[in-house]
Design an enzyme around this catalytic site. Structure first.
Site, PDB file in Angstrom:
ATOM      1  N   PHE A 156     -71.037   1.631 -19.401  1.00 40.92           N
ATOM      2  CA  PHE A 156     -70.577   0.674 -18.394  1.00 40.92           C
ATOM      3  C   PHE A 156     -71.711  -0.096 -17.721  1.00 40.92           C
ATOM      4  CE2 PHE A 156     -69.613   4.893 -16.088  1.00 40.92           C
ATOM      5  CZ  PHE A 156     -70.866   4.996 -15.509  1.00 40.92           C
ATOM      6  N   GLY A 199     -65.357   4.874 -18.085  1.00 43.62           N
ATOM      7  CA  GLY A 199     -66.006   6.138 -17.764  1.00 43.62           C
ATOM      8  C   GLY A 199     -64.983   7.245 -17.636  1.00 43.62           C
ATOM      9  N   GLY A 200     -63.958   7.192 -18.502  1.00 42.80           N
ATOM     10  CA  GLY A 200     -62.792   8.072 -18.366  1.00 42.80           C
ATOM     11  C   GLY A 200     -62.925   9.443 -18.971  1.00 42.80           C
ATOM     12  N   ASP A 222     -66.004   5.811 -22.684  1.00 38.15           N
ATOM     13  CA  ASP A 222     -67.072   6.650 -22.146  1.00 38.15           C
ATOM     14  C   ASP A 222     -68.166   6.768 -23.192  1.00 38.15           C
ATOM     15  OD1 ASP A 222     -68.585   8.588 -20.554  1.00 38.15           O
ATOM     16  OD2 ASP A 222     -66.698   8.964 -19.519  1.00 38.15           O
ATOM     17  N   HIS A 248     -69.170   6.942  -6.808  1.00 41.58           N
ATOM     18  CA  HIS A 248     -69.935   7.845  -5.943  1.00 41.58           C
ATOM     19  C   HIS A 248     -71.127   8.468  -6.659  1.00 41.58           C
ATOM     20  CE1 HIS A 248     -67.846  12.013  -6.790  1.00 41.58           C
ATOM     21  NE2 HIS A 248     -68.157  11.391  -7.900  1.00 41.58           N
ATOM     22  N   ARG A 280     -62.417   6.386 -12.064  1.00 40.79           N
ATOM     23  CA  ARG A 280     -62.167   7.577 -11.257  1.00 40.79           C
ATOM     24  C   ARG A 280     -63.474   8.340 -11.011  1.00 40.79           C
ATOM     25  NH1 ARG A 280     -60.632  13.302 -12.220  1.00 40.79           N
ATOM     26  NH2 ARG A 280     -59.091  13.929 -10.674  1.00 40.79           N
TER      27      ARG A 280
END
Length: 396
Positions: A272, A225-226, A251, A291, A287
């Site tokens: 992902f 997920g970069g 991603d 959340h 990163r």
């Protein structure tokens, strides 16, 4: 006053953490000294300032002031921006009262530190993203929470975001359909922590990287997920040239299409929520991903990574010196009390936009074993916001 000059000199000479602490103490003191009217006026202006700043961005006011070698009048700025002189004089009056622009004489405006920050295209994208996408969600939240009996928010398809933007799609489904806002969001993600400490400042990445035997084709680093690859590129540039191992950014396809070119960094499209295609990498890195998701979705994402990781003692006989896989979760760790407002406001934004959350250490410790992971070490690198690197290993 001499005391204010002394405090300013202390702040200017301080490191970032000490400067932040001085600002926090001054803000706390100001609130302690407020009258009821002062308090209400401050709370009112918090909702007004971003609105006027948004108009200032539309009109190019901040860029005009920064690029001018002399103060400008409201009429001159109106001429350059194509707005009504009377209207702009009213907007500038407010902006000057909030120190967003400087007023050095009647109707003579100049740039301040805030003006220079807002003149940046990336800062303006941040304003547009927050005002156009996030603020409507926060405005819709009180009514949404009341209608739902003040229950905890748990569905990304039924939260304040959906009410604010009148869509049944989740934020991440909706955003790519909004071309302009998608571009603003990507720039916001790039600069939101620009100039601040990063995970590379505290995590022993070189130790982890050099533990991989030379000459192996093992993937060194997978940025899951970069986005467009800022962290992968930063790592590649921080590593010595003789450190081997592939570096991969993953991603969704629209973001990978915009990935930063960098020798030694590969890009691949990957969702992902599906099985991780890179098996046995030394480091998997995420990163500000966790959340964005509630606990059940977070366990699904983490479970796919856990399945791809190599555990202790699980390497092939001819690779007995190879170390196990590590998962680095670069995210906020909230304190159990006295949370800084930088972190607390982000938790509220996650609730309003994504029905997600920031987590305390206790919540991380409860979440990760559900995905078959164990916390090994935690490295905190931004004290005020709680940004930390949580190092995890697979549990068999």
């Amino acid at each position: 006053m001499d005391i204010l000059a002394s405090v300013k000199q202390l702040a200017l000479a301080a490191d970032d953490a000490s400067r932040g602490a001085i600002i926090d103490q001054l803000n706390h003191l100001a609130r302690e000294l407020e009258s009821p009217q002062d308090c209400l006026q401050r709370l009112l202006c918090q909702s007004i300032t971003l609105s006027i700043v948004r108009s200032g961005c539309d009109l190019g006011v901040f860029s005009h002031l920064v690029n001018s070698d002399r103060p400008l009048s409201s009429a001159e700025l109106a001429g350059r921006s194509g707005s009504s002189p009377l209207l702009l004089s009213r907007l500038l009056r407010y902006l000057a009262s909030a120190d967003v622009v400087g007023e050095i004489a009647p109707d003579n405006y100049t740039a301040t530190n805030t003006t220079r920050i807002l003149a940046s295209p990336d800062s303006q994208s941040t304003v547009y993203h927050l005002f156009d996408v996030v603020v409507p969600c926060v405005v819709a939240m009180p009514e949404f929470l009341k209608d739902h009996g003040f229950a905890d928010v748990s569905s990304a398809a039924d939260c304040a975001f959906n009410r604010a933007h009148r869509t049944e799609q989740s934020f991440f489904e909706w955003l790519p359909t909004q071309v302009e806002q998608f571009a603003h969001f990507n720039r916001f993600m790039r600069v939101q922590r620009e100039g601040m400490a990063t995970w590379l400042d505290v995590y022993p990445f070189l130790e982890a990287a050099t533990a991989v035997a030379t000459g192996q084709q093992r993937v060194l680093f997978v940025d899951v997920g970069g986005g467009v690859g800022h962290q992968a590129v930063a790592l590649r540039r921080a590593l010595p040239a003789d450190v081997e191992g592939r570096i991969v950014v993953q991603d969704q396809a629209p973001l990978i299409a915009q990935a930063l070119p960098c020798k030694g960094v590969e890009q691949t499209a990957h969702d992902f929520f599906t099985p991780q295609p890179v098996v046995g990498a030394r480091i998997y890195y995420m990163r500000s991903i966790m959340h964005d998701w509630d606990d059940d979705d977070a366990v699904r994402i983490l479970g796919h990574l856990r399945d791809a990781m190599v555990g202790e003692g699980k390497v092939e006989p001819d690779e007995e010196n190879e170390p196990p896989s590590l998962l680095l979760i670069d995210d906020v760790v909230l304190p159990e009390s006295a949370t800084h407002w930088h972190a607390a406001q982000m938790d509220v934004i996650m609730m309003a936009v994504l029905a997600a959350r920031e987590r305390t250490m206790a919540q991380w410790e409860a979440l990760l074993p559900r995905a078959g992971l164990q916390i090994r070490r935690v490295f905190r690198y931004i004290e005020r916001s709680g940004h930390s690197v949580i190092e995890c290993v697979r549990v068999d």
